[in-house]
Write an enzyme that holds these catalytic residues in place. Structure first.
Site, PDB file in Angstrom:
ATOM      1  N   LYS A  73      53.572  32.873 -38.739  1.00  0.00           N
ATOM      2  CA  LYS A  73      54.151  32.452 -37.451  1.00  0.00           C
ATOM      3  C   LYS A  73      55.080  31.262 -37.650  1.00  0.00           C
ATOM      4  O   LYS A  73      54.862  30.436 -38.550  1.00  0.00           O
ATOM      5  CB  LYS A  73      53.052  32.125 -36.436  1.00  0.00           C
ATOM      6  N   LYS A 100      55.981  24.304 -36.608  1.00  0.00           N
ATOM      7  CA  LYS A 100      56.700  23.025 -36.768  1.00  0.00           C
ATOM      8  C   LYS A 100      56.466  22.418 -38.137  1.00  0.00           C
ATOM      9  O   LYS A 100      57.329  21.771 -38.698  1.00  0.00           O
ATOM     10  CB  LYS A 100      56.191  22.004 -35.743  1.00  0.00           C
ATOM     11  N   LYS A 103      44.358  25.190 -41.929  1.00  0.00           N
ATOM     12  CA  LYS A 103      44.832  23.819 -42.133  1.00  0.00           C
ATOM     13  C   LYS A 103      43.972  23.091 -43.160  1.00  0.00           C
ATOM     14  O   LYS A 103      44.476  22.279 -43.944  1.00  0.00           O
ATOM     15  CB  LYS A 103      44.878  23.051 -40.804  1.00  0.00           C
TER      16      LYS A 103
END
Ligand code: AQP
Length: 330
Positions: free
Chosen positions: A193, A196, A112
């Site tokens: 993966k 969202k 991230k």
């Protein structure tokens, strides 16, 4: 007394079938055998900027989806993380016993941080807050998807470190992963993966996607250059589609092999789409019914908060005493 289970999801976007198969569906099963607390972890969500009005709406949406998927508020506490201030309080207390190096090693932080222009301190602290969420209730079992395995190891390390510094205080929790569906991959890129926050209209199947929309995404899913299903040589895209089918149908490995070996990809995709749509239809129907009564949802969240607060307050009081913080009589 039943052992306790805790888990949560971030209201950061549209919940998808990865969240459902990796976690939510498992929660629904566990609630009959354990004392369960399922949380909407909004304090985690704000580690990355969220437009406020959207975040408020997503919190309600996630609560509605928990219920629609089968979380029973009569036996299970459904809570919003920020409504129980002890999550943040224990988060700070645990931050003080967590070595920086442990946090810098977290792969989700590294991924991230690479993608973000500026990295908030909250992004680094995220796994400590997650440890606080779990340890705040002395949860024995934490049902999550495979991507949370590393954070759960850290939670165990933090619990053990605290216990060795200040005496036995926390239950060291076990991670519970589903047998099938622990890591659902993106339909557009099966090496990543399903997530969202990943952009792209063909990436994830939302729990609230319209049937035609979901079908279209599955029909366009990335496969490989084989002409038909071959369990020996299939690539990650086909493996992912079969995994999604198996998770929704609960078929055995034998049934999967017998039925799909040699099937052309177009037919495979049609069957996966049917299984997904059949799985999502009852959830979507219950969700639509629930959202017609906002007062009901609100009362469930109040009840959940009130049910868990005494436990949370008790643990924080013990932790503060053990750490030598000053207690002033109420
Ligand atoms: N692709 C997945 N396959 C299986 N399980 C998954 N989970 C998430 N993605 C998959 C599980 O869902 C639960 C809730 O996840 P979260 O909301 O805390 O955030 P996350 O793990 O970071 O999920 P996302 O969808 O990728 O969210 P963003 O994009 O906001 O970071 C967890 O139990 C997780 O394991």
């Amino acid at each position: 007394m039943k052992a306790r289970v805790f888990s949560g999801m971030q209201p950061t976007g549209n919940l998808h079938i990865g969240n459902y198969l990796g976690a939510l569906r498992n929660w629904v099963k566990l609630q009959h055998d354990y004392e369960c607390i399922f949380c909407i972890v909004d304090l985690h969500a704000i580690t990355v900027y969220q437009p406020p009005a959207e975040l408020r709406e997503k919190i309600r949406q996630v609560a509605g989806l928990y219920l629609a998927a089968g979380i029973d508020p009569k036996i299970t506490a459904l809570t919003v993380q920020s409504s129980v201030p002890q999550h943040a309080e224990l988060g700070w207390l645990l931050t003080c016993v967590t070595p920086l190096g442990w946090l810098e090693r977290m792969t989700q932080f590294k991924a991230k941080a690479e993608a973000a222009e500026t990295i908030g301190d909250g992004l680094l602290q995220y796994p400590v807050l997650m440890a606080a969420d779990v340890l705040l209730y002395n949860a024995a079992v934490v049902p999550v998807g495979d991507d949370q395995r590393q954070h759960m190891e850290l939670t165990r390390d933090i619990a053990e470190r605290f216990n060795s510094l200040y005496g036995e205080t926390f239950v060291v929790p076990q991670t519970s992963l589903p047998m099938v569906g622990a890591r659902v991959m993106g339909l557009d890129d099966p090496t990543k993966k399903m997530s969202k926050s990943t952009a792209g209209s063909g990436h994830a199947i939302g729990l609230l996607d319209k049937p035609e929309e979901a079908r279209k995404k599955i029909m366009r899913a990335t496969t490989d250059s084989n002409p038909a299903v071959d369990f020996e040589t299939m690539g990650p895209g086909v493996q992912n589609l079969l995994g999604i089918f198996q998770a929704f149908t609960d078929w055995s490995q034998d049934e999967m092999h017998r039925h799909f070996t040699g099937m052309r990809y177009g037919d495979l995709k049609k069957q996966v789409a049917e299984a997904v749509l059949a799985g999502l239809a009852p959830i979507q129907q219950r969700y639509a019914e629930l959202m017609q009564d906002p007062g009901y949802l609100e009362s469930i969240l109040q009840e959940g908060r009130d049910r868990v607060t005494p436990t949370a307050a008790g643990i924080v009081k013990t932790v503060k005493e053990r750490m030598g913080l000053y207690t002033i009589a109420p």
